[in-house]
Design an enzyme around this catalytic site. Structure first.
Site, short mmCIF file in Angstrom:
data_model
loop_
_atom_site.label_atom_id
_atom_site.label_comp_id
_atom_site.label_asym_id
_atom_site.label_seq_id
_atom_site.Cartn_x
_atom_site.Cartn_y
_atom_site.Cartn_z
N HIS A 206 -19.32 -19.94 -12.34
CA HIS A 206 -19.49 -19.79 -10.93
C HIS A 206 -20.30 -20.65 -10.10
O HIS A 206 -19.92 -21.28 -9.16
CB HIS A 206 -20.72 -18.45 -10.76
CG HIS A 206 -20.72 -18.25 -9.19
ND1 HIS A 206 -21.97 -17.40 -8.71
CD2 HIS A 206 -19.99 -18.19 -8.19
CE1 HIS A 206 -21.95 -17.08 -7.52
NE2 HIS A 206 -20.56 -17.68 -7.05
N GLU B 144 6.00 5.54 4.87
CA GLU B 144 5.87 6.50 3.81
C GLU B 144 5.92 7.92 3.98
O GLU B 144 5.89 8.73 2.99
CB GLU B 144 4.32 6.01 3.07
CG GLU B 144 4.15 4.87 2.83
CD GLU B 144 3.38 4.22 3.92
OE1 GLU B 144 2.13 4.46 4.29
OE2 GLU B 144 4.11 3.22 4.50
N GLY C 47 -16.44 -11.17 -7.89
CA GLY C 47 -17.13 -11.60 -6.57
C GLY C 47 -16.54 -10.95 -5.11
O GLY C 47 -16.92 -11.54 -4.23
N GLY D 213 1.08 6.03 6.51
CA GLY D 213 1.74 5.39 7.43
C GLY D 213 3.31 5.67 7.68
O GLY D 213 3.68 6.55 6.84
N SER D 214 4.05 5.29 8.74
CA SER D 214 5.24 5.86 9.10
C SER D 214 6.33 5.35 8.01
O SER D 214 7.17 6.48 7.78
CB SER D 214 5.64 5.34 10.36
OG SER D 214 5.67 3.96 10.61
N GLU E 118 -7.09 0.47 3.50
CA GLU E 118 -6.42 0.34 2.15
C GLU E 118 -7.04 -0.31 0.98
O GLU E 118 -6.85 0.15 -0.34
CB GLU E 118 -5.07 -0.61 2.57
CG GLU E 118 -4.08 0.52 3.25
CD GLU E 118 -4.24 0.08 4.92
OE1 GLU E 118 -5.44 -0.31 5.14
OE2 GLU E 118 -3.29 0.51 5.68
N HIS F 193 0.43 1.38 3.13
CA HIS F 193 1.65 1.27 3.95
C HIS F 193 2.12 -0.30 3.82
O HIS F 193 1.76 -0.96 2.84
CB HIS F 193 0.77 1.00 5.54
CG HIS F 193 1.82 1.16 6.54
ND1 HIS F 193 2.80 1.75 6.59
CD2 HIS F 193 1.72 0.60 7.81
CE1 HIS F 193 3.29 1.90 7.73
NE2 HIS F 193 2.57 1.04 8.64
#
Length: 553
Positions: A282, A33, A407, A30-31, A52, A75
């Site tokens: 769970h 980085e 999960g 991204g800009s 991402e 980003h």
């Protein structure tokens, strides 16, 4: 160095990455980085992910393969937000991923600019071990060094460093490398008392958790089990292996249900949990955590897990030195060993699946048991078929099984890609192939990873089991008395065509006949890179909840 002879933040960070082995960088650029890439070192490798969460999961797979921390470049706020499902998985599964996130320039931050992150340290919490945005540009290299040490100190996990885009060109001093030795162990008295109890008890059991595989002490745990003639169980929802499942002392997988778990351990007067959160549930149900008469000891490096455990005695320690000490203290037992569980292929084991008719997950797993290379890494994210996999496909190789312990779906497919890239980087031996068994619902969370696998020739085979829906959710709904759960029918996706559109060779079948040939081709594709086999399965959906069936009454 950039800017003449003046060392910059970028120079210092590149030097730190070299010294820590983080020269493979996973990212989605991204800009904010962009300035990091100026004067990109030739020996560094940039692995592009198309979303991402895929980036972080691929980095995690790479870290698990190399044993080192992996570097992910994200980003600013939105990119970190996209990645949070994978960050959550990395945190719960103790995977060391160093995340560097972009940020707008410092001089613009007071103006709330486009793409800036409000409170970047807070965004990923509580699912990172550490997060910072340094107050000064010159503090960035030292902060990254601290982040790396935190990520790789047990219990390992993800960390995040936010770096404003104008920091990279500022002056900064290099960071000298240093190490942290985290091989700490319990006091001699604690281990001596535990050794005495292991010698005195009548029916011991070991509960093996992901920490055993993470600390690479499987051989030592096998020795301890054989010395004590203890039954061996895997902890509920374990994300790793840690004990050969064809060993005669191995008994199976503990269910994530109160009462049922207690019943499985009820025949043991002493239970020793190793790197395992024993009571990870769970499903809500009536019943105790443990039955009276079962004494629990818990060895782990995590003070957090030790604190919330509702029963037993916890001993904070790295597993390696502790288990080796126990093996030196415990004499070989003469007690009767537990009866082995039935294995596939034995008269008492699961019946072979039909070789004709509609394809089933059971048939594919029977074939995979016969054909899977012994040193292959199996990655699984197929909740509807987890019980069938554990029943029909014993994992025997150390480091041979990875899944999500949380999960949070979308982890498995890119995790397999990152693990395969690590395999391809190994020196001296044949490439260790990765086989990813993934459900159709799970695959749609991170199917973009197929593009990266194809572009880089990752040695990974994807076996996609398509039951056209979220069968595990349907069955858990049925268990709760919900006759029909809306939103669980997902059909009509041509995964083979989708894979080919992303550059990954793919095939399709819906019949048991010919499945063996299709599997053989997927396991040994031309060129040695990735391949996907889309299998439309007709299964009894009761398999989806077999691991924890409804309690009577």
């Amino acid at each position: 160095m950039t800017g003449g002879t003046r060392p910059t933040v970028r120079d210092a960070v590149f030097g730190l990455c070299r010294s820590t082995g983080m020269t493979t960088v996973f990212g989605n650029p991204g800009s904010t980085e962009a300035a990091f890439f100026r004067d990109w070192p030739e020996e560094f490798r940039y692995v592009l992910g198309l979303q991402e969460s895929v980036v972080v999961a691929m980095a995690a797979g790479h870290a698990l393969g190399t044993g080192r921390a992996a570097l992910a470049l994200l980003h600013s706020a939105a990119g970190v937000g996209h990645a949070m499902g994978a960050v959550y998985d990395a945190y719960r599964d103790r995977v060391p991923v160093v995340i560097v996130s972009g940020q707008q320039s410092r001089e613009l931050l007071p103006l709330r600019p486009f793409l800036h992150a409000d409170e970047p340290e807070q965004l990923p919490r509580p699912y990172v071990k550490w997060s910072r945005q340094p107050a000064r540009a010159e503090d960035v290299p030292a902060a990254l060094a601290e982040a790396h040490r935190v990520a790789t100190t047990r219990p390992r996990g993800p960390v995040l460093l936010s770096v404003p885009e104008d920091d990279w060109d500022r002056a900064a001093a290099p960071v000298p490398p240093r190490a942290v030795d985290d091989g700490f162990t319990a006091g001699a008295g604690s281990l001596s008392r535990l050794a005495e109890r292991l010698a005195e008890c009548a029916r011991p059991a070991l509960v093996v958790g992901p920490g055993v595989d993470d600390e690479r002490v499987t051989d030592e745990v096998v020795e301890l089990a054989e010395r004590t003639r203890a039954a061996v169980w895997f902890s509920p929802m374990s994300c790793r292996s840690g004990f050969p499942e064809d060993h005669p002392l191995f008994q199976g997988f503990l269910p994530p249900v109160p009462g049922q778990l207690a019943d499985r351990l009820g025949g043991h007067d002493l239970v020793l949990a190793l790197g395992a959160p024993v009571f990870r549930y769970h499903v809500r149900a009536d019943g105790p955590h443990l039955h009276p008469g079962t004494e629990l000891f818990h060895l782990d490096c995590s003070a957090e897990d030790a604190a919330w455990l509702p029963h037993g005695t916890s001993v904070l320690t790295a597993l390696g030195p502790a288990v080796r000490a126990l093996n030196a203290l415990v004499a070989p037992a003469t007690r009767t060993a537990p009866a082995p569980r039935p294995l596939p292929g034995s008269p008492e084991g699961p019946r072979p699946a039909p070789e004709s008719g509609p394809a089933t997950a059971a048939r594919l797993l029977d074939l995979l048991r016969e054909r899977l290379p012994r040193d292959a890494v199996l990655v699984e994210e197929a909740p509807s078929h987890k019980e069938a996999l554990h029943t029909r496909l014993p994992v025997t190789a150390p480091g041979g099984y990875l899944t999500t312990g949380t999960g949070a779906l979308g982890w498995g497919l890119p995790l397999a890609v990152g693990r395969a890239l690590a395999s391809a980087e190994e020196d001296g031996s044949a490439v260790r192939r990765v086989v990813c068994v993934v459900g159709d619902g799970s695959a749609m969370y991170s199917v973009q990873a197929l593009w990266t696998a194809a572009r880089l020739g990752a040695p990974v085979t994807f076996l996609l089991l398509d039951n056209q829906g979220y069968a595990a959710v349907r069955q858990l709904g049925a268990r709760a008395g919900v006759a029909r759960v809306p939103g669980t029918d997902v059909g009509g996706i041509d995964f083979a065509a989708l894979a080919r559109s992303l550059g990954c060779p793919a095939a399709y079948t819906d019949r048991a006949e010919g499945l063996a040939d299709a599997l053989a081709a997927a396991l040994e594709p031309d060129g040695g890179g990735p391949a996907l086999l889309h299998v439309r399965v007709q299964d009894d959906e009761r398999d989806a909840s077999a691991a924890y069936p409804a309690r009577e009454g």
